[in-house]
Design an enzyme around this catalytic site. Structure first.
Site, PDB file in Angstrom:
ATOM      1  N   ASP A   1       0.844  -1.192   0.000  1.00 44.03           N
ATOM      2  CA  ASP A   1       0.000   0.000   0.000  1.00 44.03           C
ATOM      3  C   ASP A   1       0.881   1.244   0.000  1.00 44.03           C
ATOM      4  OD1 ASP A   1      -2.369   1.751   0.651  1.00 44.03           O
ATOM      5  OD2 ASP A   1      -3.294  -0.199   0.997  1.00 44.03           O
TER       6      ASP A   1
ATOM      7  N   HIS B   1      -3.720   5.767   3.462  1.00 41.38           N
ATOM      8  CA  HIS B   1      -4.455   4.569   3.060  1.00 41.38           C
ATOM      9  C   HIS B   1      -3.827   3.294   3.616  1.00 41.38           C
ATOM     10  CE1 HIS B   1      -6.100   1.649   0.049  1.00 41.38           C
ATOM     11  NE2 HIS B   1      -7.143   2.465   0.059  1.00 41.38           N
TER      12      HIS B   1
ATOM     13  N   SER C   1     -11.323  -1.408  -0.947  1.00 44.92           N
ATOM     14  CA  SER C   1     -10.032  -1.373  -0.272  1.00 44.92           C
ATOM     15  C   SER C   1     -10.112  -1.903   1.137  1.00 44.92           C
ATOM     16  CB  SER C   1      -9.505   0.064  -0.189  1.00 44.92           C
ATOM     17  OG  SER C   1      -8.648   0.372  -1.236  1.00 44.92           O
TER      18      SER C   1
END
Length: 675
Positions: free
Chosen positions: A193, A263, A451
């Site tokens: 990520d 994220h 996600s």
């Protein structure tokens, strides 16, 4: 003061500064709540004999016969006791050379020290005790709360982890899984990520009692990396903001202006955020460890960096990079773009799977379009996102590449300034550019997307590996699918404010959005992930059926296969029994033997039939499962275009159109996170 996220913030998972969250972070730094450790079982020691030892040579353990095995174990205990000058009792075997020994009136630590000095002993350790999470953890964001208790919400808390109810149909029942295990430190989950914030109080460095292993940064372009260099050993997330001066120019020609998303910190927290530490949230597998592998920088990451990170995470050597000392058993990919799986990705996935590593990937957020890459690669477990009600949430993609579905968050309320009712809570940072203060997302700074469905499934897979370390990727996938709960077929309407009926999901099209819809196993995977059932399944025997062809037609032979079934640990499947529960007027019986691993039958017309499989292992374990097979009439070669409908996960249609437009602009060599 309430806040409302506009389209760009939703697309990029923007984290806003929250005063309440900052206070919680400060409290977390000052407070760590630990339950008192349990001492070992009094007088019990786990002993492993050396393979060449006299004890093993003189007292070999027979492969069969419980009475004979117990006798030999007692003989080994007696021999060791005579050498120590005291009586030892057998407490049962763990393997051919490992057993429990007991001594009355002696502490486990003292007995272990004496046995460890025996030249026949490879190791001797006290038979320790471990707690399970009895009931919900004390993390304040986990339970539901009365309105107003959390000023920024959500009142639903971590609804997606708790036991399912009539309203929360897609909830995962994580506490039932925790009754078996909260995860093993050896069940490493690699999160590929944007990197992570190591200082977050729900994460922290593993070397200091936290959840995060050292990891690596594979972003090779220094401009995209935003940390002043290329690949290095620091996977910290410096922030991935894009300014107005950068957007649409140079390396950022396809990028929009945005604040930092944090994220990777969010996805890592869904896997392994600390539980029972009195602050914040709980991860789905809080006893596991996360390997942060940074492959996304500002706006995107390249296939070359992602593939290098994938191989490294699985323990495969990458030229110019030190070997990974802590290879993952599960890899999570909350990223992707449109298009088919390339030869480069498929080669990497094949190599990783052969290493015994499961890759879990988010399906994508193009509002019901087809699954993109790398989720559509062979061997990857693709995850679709569900609303709290169990229907496909509007932004989630779908199709035959999906393996299973999990909660992805949805809001119901779509008016500006109203709180999101069912987001996915996650760790984040309040900085809009660089890091500022650790916090958690809420009802206004929301976390929704495929996600966040994907790491929840990755965490469940890690719990399964913790419970049974010898599991192979195909067995994990088979058990997840076989234990999944069926999708609801009614009751998910959006209420009087939106009377539009929720349609059935249809085959996806790249040019037609498909919002909220009732899932089928053909388009949304095997069902809704059930954490408790999945972990329980791999602890014992588990029947599982696959069939081919995927879309049976009248007059065509249908082959039913039990190869994905699991035996109890150390056992083997030795018996199969197929039963036709209901022929549905289209099947009269099997066209093959019903006591083998494969059975066949031929439907005469369109309709449904139901079969039951019972498998038996050589230790007497038994499991049954039923499968309903739908036989369709020949399809219309020119079917009408799929239409939208329903609440689209209760997000506005304009929001979803923006998602689809953003996904359409992705260039194939680049991969963006799936928010």
């Amino acid at each position: 003061m309430s806040r409302h996220l506009g389209l760009p913030a939703l697309l990029l998972g923007l984290t806003l500064s929250l005063a309440g969250g900052a206070v919680l972070a400060q409290q977390a730094a000052q407070r760590t709540v630990q339950r008192a450790a349990l001492g070992p079982v009094e007088g019990e020691v786990i002993v492993r004999w050396r393979s060449e030892s006299v004890t093993v040579q003189q007292h070999p353990l027979p492969l069969r016969g419980e009475a004979a095995q117990r006798r030999v174990l007692a003989e080994r205990a007696g021999a060791a006791g005579r050498r120590l000058g005291r009586t030892l009792e057998d407490g049962g075997a763990l393997s051919e050379r490992t057993q429990v020994l007991r001594a009355r009136g002696e502490s486990a630590a003292a007995l272990a020290a004496r046995l460890a000095a025996d030249p026949d002993v490879e190791f001797a350790v006290p038979n320790g005790r471990k707690r399970r999470l009895s009931g919900p953890p004390d993390d304040p964001l986990y339970p539901a709360a009365a309105p107003g208790v959390r000023p920024d919400g959500p009142d639903s808390g971590q609804w997606y982890l708790r036991a399912p109810t009539a309203d929360l149909r897609s909830a995962m029942d994580i506490e039932a899984a925790w009754a078996h295990t909260t995860g093993s430190a050896q069940a490493v989950v690699a999160v590929l990520d944007t990197g992570v914030r190591f200082e977050h109080p729900d994460l922290g460095r593993a070397a200091q009692g936290g959840r995060l292993l050292p990891g690596y940064d594979f972003v090779s372009n220094p401009t995209i990396a935003n940390d002043g260099d290329g690949r290095d050993a620091d996977p910290s997330d410096p922030g991935d903001w894009v300014t107005s001066a950068e957007a649409g120019r140079g390396d950022f020609d396809d990028c929009d202006v945005t604040d930092s998303s944090w994220h990777g910190t969010a996805t890592a927290s869904l896997v392994a955020a600390a539980a029972n530490n009195g602050v914040g949230m709980a991860g789905a597998a809080p006893g596991t460890r996360v390997l942060p592998v940074r492959v996304l920088g500002k706006c995107y990451g390249t296939d070359a960096d992602i593939i290098a990170g994938l191989r490294w995470a699985a323990g495969i050597s990458v030229p110019g990079v030190p070997d990974n000392p802590t290879p993952a058993r599960v890899i999570n990919l909350s990223l992707g773009s449109s298009g088919s799986c390339s030869a480069a990705y498929q080669s990497a996935m094949d190599e990783i799977t052969a290493r015994g590593v499961l890759v879990v990937a988010s399906a994508g957020n193009s509002a019901g379009g087809p699954v993109g890459s790398p989720a559509n690669c062979r061997g990857v477990l693709a995850v679709a996102a569900l609303r709290h009600a169990g229907t496909k949430v509007g932004f989630s993609d779908l199709g035959s590449a999906i393996g299973i579905a999990a909660p992805g968050g949805n809001c119901i309320n779509i008016l500006p300034g109203t709180p999101c009712l069912y987001p996915i809570l996650a760790a984040t940072d309040s900085g809009t550019r660089g890091p500022l203060a650790s916090t958690w997302t809420d009802s206004y700074n929301i976390t929704v997307g495929t996600s966040f469905a994907s790491p929840l499934v990755a965490a469940v897979a890690a719990l399964m590996v913790s419970a049974r370390p010898t599991l192979e990727p195909a067995q994990i996938t088979a058990a997840l699918k076989a234990s999944a709960r069926p999708f609801p077929t009614s009751g998910a309407d959006n209420g009087p404010d939106d009377p539009t009926p929720v349609p059935l999901c249809r085959t996806p099209s790249a040019n037609v959005e498909q919002l909220q819809c009732y899932c089928s196993t053909a388009l949304c995977g095997a069902g809704m992930v059930d954490a408790g059932a999945a972990v329980a399944a791999v602890a014992g025997t588990l029947a599982h059926i696959t069939f081919s062809p995927a879309a049976p037609a009248p007059g065509n032979l249908v082959s039913l296969d039990a190869a994905g079934s699991l035996a109890a640990a150390g056992a083997h499947i030795v018996g199969w029994q197929w039963v036709l529960v209901s022929g549905g007027g289209i099947v009269n019986g099997f066209g093959s033997a019903t006591n083998a691993s494969v059975a066949t039958l031929t439907p005469s017309a369109a309709g449904r039939f139901t079969v039951r499989l019972t498998v038996t292992d050589d230790q007497g374990g038994q499991s049954s499962t039923e499968l309903v097979v739908t036989v369709a009439a020949p399809s219309n070669p020119n079917p009408p275009a799929a239409s939208g409908g329903g609440g689209g996960g209760a997000m506005g249609v304009g929001w979803l159109l923006g998602l689809a437009a953003a996904a359409a602009t992705l260039r194939p060599p680049r991969r963006r996170r799936h928010d």
